[in-house]
Design a protein around this motif. Structure first.
Motif, PDB file in Angstrom:
ATOM      1  N   ILE A 182       4.063   1.524   4.592  1.00 23.08           N
ATOM      2  CA  ILE A 182       4.461   0.147   4.339  1.00 23.08           C
ATOM      3  C   ILE A 182       5.112  -0.419   5.587  1.00 23.08           C
ATOM      4  O   ILE A 182       5.964   0.231   6.211  1.00 23.08           O
ATOM      5  N   LYS A 183       4.693  -1.620   5.959  1.00 25.27           N
ATOM      6  CA  LYS A 183       5.271  -2.304   7.112  1.00 25.27           C
ATOM      7  C   LYS A 183       5.197  -3.809   6.867  1.00 25.27           C
ATOM      8  O   LYS A 183       4.130  -4.348   6.607  1.00 25.27           O
ATOM      9  N   ASP A 184       6.350  -4.467   6.951  1.00 22.42           N
ATOM     10  CA  ASP A 184       6.430  -5.922   6.823  1.00 22.42           C
ATOM     11  C   ASP A 184       5.765  -6.432   5.540  1.00 22.42           C
ATOM     12  O   ASP A 184       4.965  -7.368   5.553  1.00 22.42           O
ATOM     13  N   ARG A 185       6.096  -5.798   4.425  1.00 25.19           N
ATOM     14  CA  ARG A 185       5.608  -6.201   3.100  1.00 25.19           C
ATOM     15  C   ARG A 185       4.088  -6.111   2.968  1.00 25.19           C
ATOM     16  O   ARG A 185       3.470  -6.803   2.166  1.00 25.19           O
ATOM     17  N   ARG A 186       3.515  -5.261   3.780  1.00 27.58           N
ATOM     18  CA  ARG A 186       2.115  -4.895   3.607  1.00 27.58           C
ATOM     19  C   ARG A 186       2.017  -3.379   3.475  1.00 27.58           C
ATOM     20  O   ARG A 186       2.746  -2.644   4.145  1.00 27.58           O
ATOM     21  N   ALA A 187       1.111  -2.919   2.597  1.00 27.07           N
ATOM     22  CA  ALA A 187       0.848  -1.490   2.444  1.00 27.07           C
ATOM     23  C   ALA A 187      -0.494  -1.176   3.084  1.00 27.07           C
ATOM     24  O   ALA A 187      -1.446  -1.949   2.970  1.00 27.07           O
ATOM     25  N   TYR A 188      -0.563  -0.041   3.757  1.00 23.26           N
ATOM     26  CA  TYR A 188      -1.763   0.369   4.474  1.00 23.26           C
ATOM     27  C   TYR A 188      -2.195   1.764   4.029  1.00 23.26           C
ATOM     28  O   TYR A 188      -1.393   2.562   3.556  1.00 23.26           O
TER      29      TYR A 188
END
Length: 381
Positions: free
Chosen positions: A94-100
Motif C-alpha cells: 500500500i502506498k498513498d491510498r493505493r494498493a498494488y
C-alpha cells in the motif's frame, strides 16, 4: 441496524488473496484462493458446490441455503494472468491510498467486495443476500472455456446478473462489450536448405505471411471489427526454408452478425493455400458474444445509477472492447451490468493498482443494488 464496513479487515483479506498466486494455468494456486474464500460464504449460510477441473482451478457455485429461489447471479473469477512466483517478487503493498500487487484490481478486490457486501446485508438485517447466487470461476482470463457452460446453466431463471470486473478508472460501470474470438493458424510446409536446394522446400512462413496480410485487411474499426495477428512462431534456422509456422489471432466484433461473418471469412481464407505444397490447420472460434446495451440492460443501469445517487455517487456507464463473462449472461437474455467491482487501473501489468477508497464505496453500492433489486424498488422513478 447501523452497520459499517471494516476497511482494515477487507484489506487483510485482499492481501492474503493477492499474495496467493493464481494464474489461470496454476491450478494449485487458484484452488488455494477458493479455499481461502469458501469459509466466508459458509459463515453466511451458503452451500458450496465444487466443480472439479483437471487443468484449471475448480469452479465454485455458491447457493443460498433457503427455500426461496435466487434471483440475482453474481459472477466473479479467481484466476489472474500472472505466472507462479509473481506474488513473491512483488507482493501486496500500500502506498498513498493505493494498493498494488498481481491481480489486486482484476479481480481480487472484487472477491473481497462480494463477501463484504453480502456480510453487510446480513448484519444489517436484510434478507436480500438469501436471494443471491454466486459463481466463482477459474479460467476467465483464458476465455472461460470450462466455466462457460456452468455460467449459462446457472443464468437460467435469474432476474439479474452482476459481473464483478473492476470499474473503469473514472468509476464507470460497463453496459456494452465487444464480442471476441481467438484463432490459431498452423501451417505445414517442407524444409529444405535455402542455399543448396531451395526449390525443394515449401515455406510455411511465406504461407503464413500471405494469411497475415489478408487477415489484417478484414479490419473495419469504424464498424467495430478488429483483427490482429499478435504472435507468430516458425522456422528452425535462417538458412532453412521453414516447415512449420503458427499465427495466433485475436478478433473483436460489435455484433452477433459480425461474429458469424468473421468466423466464415477466416474459415474460407484458410480453406486453401497461397503457397503450393503447404497445408493449413485452423483452430479456434468466436468464444465470447458481444454484450449489447438493450432496453433491459439500460433499465438495470438506471437502477444502479439511482442507488449510486442515493449514496452520493455519480455512476456513469461505458462500453469497452475487452471481454468478460458478462457476454455469456447477457447473451442468455439476462439483464446484466459489468464493472461493479472497485476502481483501479493498469490491470494485467506490474503497475496494477486499486484505489483503496473505492473498496468500501463500491462494496456498499453492490450491497444496496442487490437489496434494491430483490425488493423490487426498481419501479420507482
Amino acid at each position: 441496524m447501523d452497520v459499517h464496513l471494516n476497511e482494515k479487515e477487507m484489506l487483510q483479506l485482499l492481501e492474503e488473496l493477492v499474495n496467493t498466486d493464481s494464474g489461470s494455468l496454476y491450478k494449485e494456486g487458484v484452488d488455494q484462493v477458493g479455499q481461502i474464500l469458501m469459509p466466508y460464504f459458509e459463515q453466511l449460510g451458503y452451500k458450496i458446490e465444487i466443480i472439479t477441473e483437471e487443468k484449471v482451478g475448480n469452479h465454485l457455485i455458491i447457493r443460498p441455503d433457503c427455500d426461496e429461489e435466487p434471483m440475482v447471479l453474481i459472477v466473479a473469477h479467481m484466476d489472474t494472468v500472472f505466472e507462479k512466483g509473481t506474488a513473491q517478487k512483488r507482493p501486496f503493498m500500500i502506498k498513498d491510498r493505493r494498493a498494488y500487487g498481481p491481480g489486486v484490481i482484476d479481480m481480487k478486490a472484487s472477491l473481497v467486495s462480494v463477501i463484504h457486501a453480502l456480510t453487510y446485508l446480513k448484519e444489517s438485517g436484510s434478507t436480500s443476500y438469501q436471494r443471491v447466487q454466486i459463481i466463482l470461476n477459474s479460467d476467465e482470463e483464458i476465455g472461460s472455456q470450462t466455466s462457460r457452460p456452468y455460467i449459462e446453466k446457472e443464468s437460467k431463471g435469474k432476474s439479474y446478473a452482476l459481473v464483478m470486473e473492476p470499474a473503469r478508472r473514472d468509476g464507470s460501470v460497463v453496459t456494452e462489450r465487444r464480442g471476441s474470438g481467438r484463432f490459431t493458424i498452423e501451417v505445414h510446409g517442407k524444409a529444405a536448405h535455402s542455399g543448396i536446394e531451395p526449390e525443394k522446400g515449401r515455406s510455411a512462413i511465406e504461407e503464413l505471411a500471405h494469411k497475415i496480410v489478408k487477415l489484417h485487411e478484414l479490419n473495419d474499426h469504424e464498424h467495430g471489427i478488429s483483427v490482429n495477428v499478435g504472435i507468430i512462431e516458425g522456422g528452425d534456422a535462417v538458412n532453412t526454408i521453414s516447415a512449420m509456422a503458427i499465427g495466433h489471432i485475436d478478433v473483436r466484433v460489435a455484433t452477433l452478425e459480425q461474429a458469424e461473418e468473421m468466423e466464415h471469412k477466416i474459415e474460407e481464407m484458410c480453406a486453401s493455400s497461397d503457397v503450393m505444397g503447404t497445408e493449413i490447420e485452423l483452430t479456434g472460434d468466436m468464444s465470447r458474444p458481444p454484450m449489447l446495451k438493450n432496453k433491459q440492460i439500460a433499465e438495470l443501469f438506471n437502477i444502479v445509477k439511482k442507488v449510486g445517487s442515493e449514496l452520493g455517487m455519480t455512476i456513469k456507464d461505458t462500453k469497452t472492447g475487452g471481454g468478460s463473462d458478462a457476454s455469456f449472461t447477457s447473451a442468455m437474455g439476462i439483464p446484466t451490468i459489468d464493472g461493479l467491482g472497485p476502481i483501479g487501473g493498469n490491470a494485467h501489468s506490474e503497475k496494477e493498482y486499486l484505489e483503496i477508497n473505492s473498496l468500501t464505496e463500491r462494496t456498499i453500492l453492490l450491497a444496496k443494488v442487490i437489496e434494491r433489486l430483490v425488493k423490487g424498488k426498481h419501479t420507482e422513478q
